[in-house]
Design an enzyme around this catalytic site. Structure first.
Site, PDB file in Angstrom:
ATOM      1  N   ASP A  72      43.003   3.345  65.428  1.00 53.73           N
ATOM      2  CA  ASP A  72      42.523   2.180  64.685  1.00 53.73           C
ATOM      3  C   ASP A  72      40.992   2.177  64.652  1.00 53.73           C
ATOM      4  OD1 ASP A  72      45.132   1.364  64.561  1.00 53.73           O
ATOM      5  OD2 ASP A  72      44.965  -0.078  66.202  1.00 53.73           O
TER       6      ASP A  72
HETATM    7  N1  URA Z   1      47.975   1.900  69.334  1.00 51.24           N
HETATM    8  C1  URA Z   1      47.201   0.986  68.716  1.00 51.24           C
HETATM    9  O1  URA Z   1      47.542  -0.197  68.637  1.00 51.24           O
HETATM   10  N2  URA Z   1      46.040   1.408  68.184  1.00 51.24           N
HETATM   11  C2  URA Z   1      45.602   2.706  68.249  1.00 51.24           C
HETATM   12  O2  URA Z   1      44.502   3.028  67.757  1.00 51.24           O
HETATM   13  C3  URA Z   1      46.430   3.633  68.907  1.00 51.24           C
HETATM   14  C4  URA Z   1      47.610   3.212  69.439  1.00 51.24           C
END
Ligand code: URA
Length: 231
Positions: free
Chosen positions: A101
């Site tokens: 993310d």
């Molecule tokens: N899980 C999440 O919520 N975000 C990420 O970036 C990776 C795994």
């Protein structure tokens, strides 16, 4: 792909002509003459016809320490992307093997080798991904058990695979996941109404970020790291 197919996919080479080139020893792969039409080639073999390169693309593999605020995408109108952290020459035709993310940080793998990245993301390969996570509120004592049992995501209609939780502090854990659903960790903590504050990926399979690579920096993978995914 078979070498005769590769040749006949080139402009101006018919299937018949491809076989003639092979039979007359005009084709070489990685410096060796190939006459067998069934010979298997990959997108990264060096293939020449009469000494002229038809394909000379090198496979490239990098790890990046993703800083927060960068999108795991090749381009975007609104936000900077992780590609902007790479030199122009290195960016060419790379894709991301397992996104993070925008707010997440840590290990991101980039390559132009689709077969390699597929191995990392194939569900039945069970490649472990390890994250260090801090949360806004103290971790509920039931979290480890609930994560190990799996959580039902109604949007996808699936139950998450068991996640291993190691408690590092009151509001800090290390998690090991074997899949990568959309916002998976944040949604899992959502069940406990406990917002994730930081999420940092430390490891994918055998490949560890370590402490030498500063945020925003990247390096080529070593041969051992590359091979760890294939084996
Ligand atoms: N899980 C999440 O919520 N975000 C990420 O970036 C990776 C795994």
């Amino acid at each position: 792909m078979r070498v005769d197919r590769f040749l006949s996919n080139q402009p101006n080479i018919s299937r018949k002509q491809a076989r003639i080139y092979l039979a007359s020893g005009q084709v070489s792969v990685a410096g060796k003459t190939v006459t067998d039409p069934n010979f298997a080639v990959t997108p990264f073999c060096q293939i020449t016809l009469d000494g002229q390169p038809l394909q000379s693309q090198q496979a490239r593999y990098f790890m990046l320490n993703k800083p927060t605020g960068y999108l795991s995408a090749t381009e975007d109108d609104q936000h900077p992307t992780v590609m902007e952290l790479l030199d122009h020459n290195d960016r060419h035709k790379l894709h991301i093997a397992g996104r993070l993310d925008r707010s997440s940080t840590g290990l991101l793998l980039l390559t132009n080798d689709g077969r390699w990245s597929q191995k990392l993301t194939e569900p039945d390969k069970q490649v472990a991904k390890i994250y260090r996570v801090t949360t806004a509120n103290p971790i509920d004592p039931e979290t480890a058990e609930v994560f190990a049992d799996g959580i039902y995501f109604s949007y996808e209609g699936i139950t998450t695979k068991p996640v291993r939780l190691e408690q590092l502090g009151d509001k800090e854990v290390r998690l090991t996941l074997y899949e990568g659903r959309y916002h998976q960790i944040k949604r899992m903590f959502g069940r406990f109404r406990n917002p994730v504050l930081t999420l940092h990926r430390e490891q994918i399979g055998e490949i560890k970020l370590g402490s030498n690579l500063k945020p925003g920096h990247y390096r080529p993978l070593t041969d051992t790291e590359i091979a760890s995914v294939i084996s």
